[in-house]
Enzyme design. Structure first.
Site, PDB file in Angstrom:
ATOM      1  N   THR A  41       0.806  -1.207   0.000  1.00 30.92           N
ATOM      2  CA  THR A  41       0.000   0.000   0.000  1.00 30.92           C
ATOM      3  C   THR A  41       0.841   1.259   0.000  1.00 30.92           C
ATOM      4  OG1 THR A  41      -0.224   0.536   2.377  1.00 30.92           O
ATOM      5  CG2 THR A  41      -1.537  -1.311   1.529  1.00 30.92           C
ATOM      6  N   ASN A  83       4.154  -0.801   8.383  1.00 27.26           N
ATOM      7  CA  ASN A  83       5.396  -0.050   8.206  1.00 27.26           C
ATOM      8  C   ASN A  83       5.166   1.447   8.008  1.00 27.26           C
ATOM      9  OD1 ASN A  83       8.344   0.304   7.280  1.00 27.26           O
ATOM     10  ND2 ASN A  83       7.194   0.916   5.455  1.00 27.26           N
ATOM     11  N   THR A  86      17.718   4.945   4.703  1.00 32.40           N
ATOM     12  CA  THR A  86      16.580   5.128   3.804  1.00 32.40           C
ATOM     13  C   THR A  86      16.325   6.632   3.690  1.00 32.40           C
ATOM     14  OG1 THR A  86      14.890   5.123   5.543  1.00 32.40           O
ATOM     15  CG2 THR A  86      15.608   2.970   4.693  1.00 32.40           C
ATOM     16  N   SER A 102       8.073  -0.193  14.752  1.00 28.75           N
ATOM     17  CA  SER A 102       8.193   0.901  15.704  1.00 28.75           C
ATOM     18  C   SER A 102       9.531   1.596  15.460  1.00 28.75           C
ATOM     19  CB  SER A 102       8.072   0.367  17.135  1.00 28.75           C
ATOM     20  OG  SER A 102       8.193   1.412  18.080  1.00 28.75           O
ATOM     21  N   LYS A 142       5.488   5.988  18.935  1.00 32.68           N
ATOM     22  CA  LYS A 142       6.158   4.690  18.865  1.00 32.68           C
ATOM     23  C   LYS A 142       6.081   3.934  20.188  1.00 32.68           C
ATOM     24  CE  LYS A 142       7.156   4.854  14.548  1.00 32.68           C
ATOM     25  NZ  LYS A 142       6.452   3.949  13.603  1.00 32.68           N
ATOM     26  N   TYR A 147       6.890  12.090  18.352  1.00 32.21           N
ATOM     27  CA  TYR A 147       7.211  10.891  17.574  1.00 32.21           C
ATOM     28  C   TYR A 147       7.462   9.699  18.495  1.00 32.21           C
ATOM     29  CZ  TYR A 147       9.770   7.627  14.636  1.00 32.21           C
ATOM     30  OH  TYR A 147      10.201   6.490  13.986  1.00 32.21           O
TER      31      TYR A 147
END
Length: 279
Positions: free
Chosen positions: A34, A85, A186, A136, A155, A151
């Site tokens: 997705t 994710n 990434t 997480s 998590k 943030y």
């Protein structure tokens, strides 16, 4: 490798999600993936094959998630592994970030995950099998990052809900793992994946330093290899007794160890007060 498993991966147009989808497809594994923009997903992961189902999904919409789950089962017949994710980082002190900025981070990182679990669980429960990975962060285990309070709160929420979920679904034969990565190379720290406050307050020097470090110093120099992280997830999906907590990266290991040692010290130093509060 058990190629008969069907994977469902959110946030798959970039980062760890994309690398994971590419690894799965290269191993002949069926995967539904997705993204908010299916064109981005198709461009990144390749054209649709009999193994790959790209889906445009708004994770904040229960109906959108429901449609994606139904299309996956309609295409592949089942879902075996769910990887939550999708998510994004957010910097800024608690004082700086607006209610809207904070709630949006929770909407995506926490409630988006909950929507997927809620819609996938009836199918996993009916087949009495499955594995849910909730991605997480080491920031979900230790919050010692000035400027990442919201943030980290999202998590920490993912960590807590994962632990309870594991206890809830164990009797159905469903496995659950919370993944706590450190820094992986990434695009997570780029502008498209890292939010910054609209109204910065100059007094927060530590927050600004941490923000700039993530934007300009750490970005592009992360020590973790996302390909190896994806391979680790695939390996864990094949384990009969997978871990509830999966830390990834030397940095994550070291930070987790430091947090555990800190808690141990507090327990030891304040034991007499802690146990003195009963009737």
């Amino acid at each position: 490798m058990e190629t008969q498993k069907v994977w469902f991966v959110t946030g798959a147009s970039k980062g760890l999600g994309l690398v994971l989808v590419q690894k799965l497809l290269s191993n002949g594994i069926q995967v539904a993936a997705t993204s908010r923009n299916v064109a981005d997903l198709q461009a990144a992961a390749g054209d649709r094959t009999d193994l790959f189902l790209p889906l445009q999904v708004d994770l904040k919409s229960e109906s959108s998630v429901q449609d994606a789950i139904e299309k996956t089962i309609g295409t592949f017949g089942k879902i075996d592994v769910v990887v939550n994710n999708a998510g994004y980082g957010l910097t800024g002190s608690v004082e700086e970030l607006t209610d809207a900025e904070a709630r949006e981070n929770f909407d995506v990182n926490v409630f988006g995950t909950l929507n997927v679990i809620r819609k996938a669980m009836p199918h996993l429960r009916a087949q009495r099998s499955g594995h849910i990975f909730n991605i997480s962060s080491i920031g979900g285990f230790t919050g010692d990052f000035p400027g990442f309070a919201i943030y980290c709160a999202t998590k920490f929420a993912v960590n807590g809900l994962t632990e309870s979920l594991a206890a809830e679904v164990k009797s159905f034969g469903i496995k659950v793992t919370v993944v706590e990565p450190g820094y992986f190379r990434t695009n997570f720290l780029t502008s498209g994946s890292l939010g910054i406050p609209q109204n910065e307050i100059a007094d927060y020097k530590e927050v600004r330093e941490m923000q700039k470090a993530h934007q300009f110093d750490i970005n592009g120099n992360q020590p973790g290899d996302p390909g190896k992280a994806a391979e680790a997830l695939i390996r864990i999906s094949e384990e009969t007794t997978p871990p509830l907590n999966l830390f990834l990266g030397q940095d994550a290991f070291d930070l987790a160890q430091a947090k555990i040692e800190s808690i141990s010290r507090d327990l030891d130093n304040w034991k007499s007060l802690t146990i003195s509060t009963g009737f």
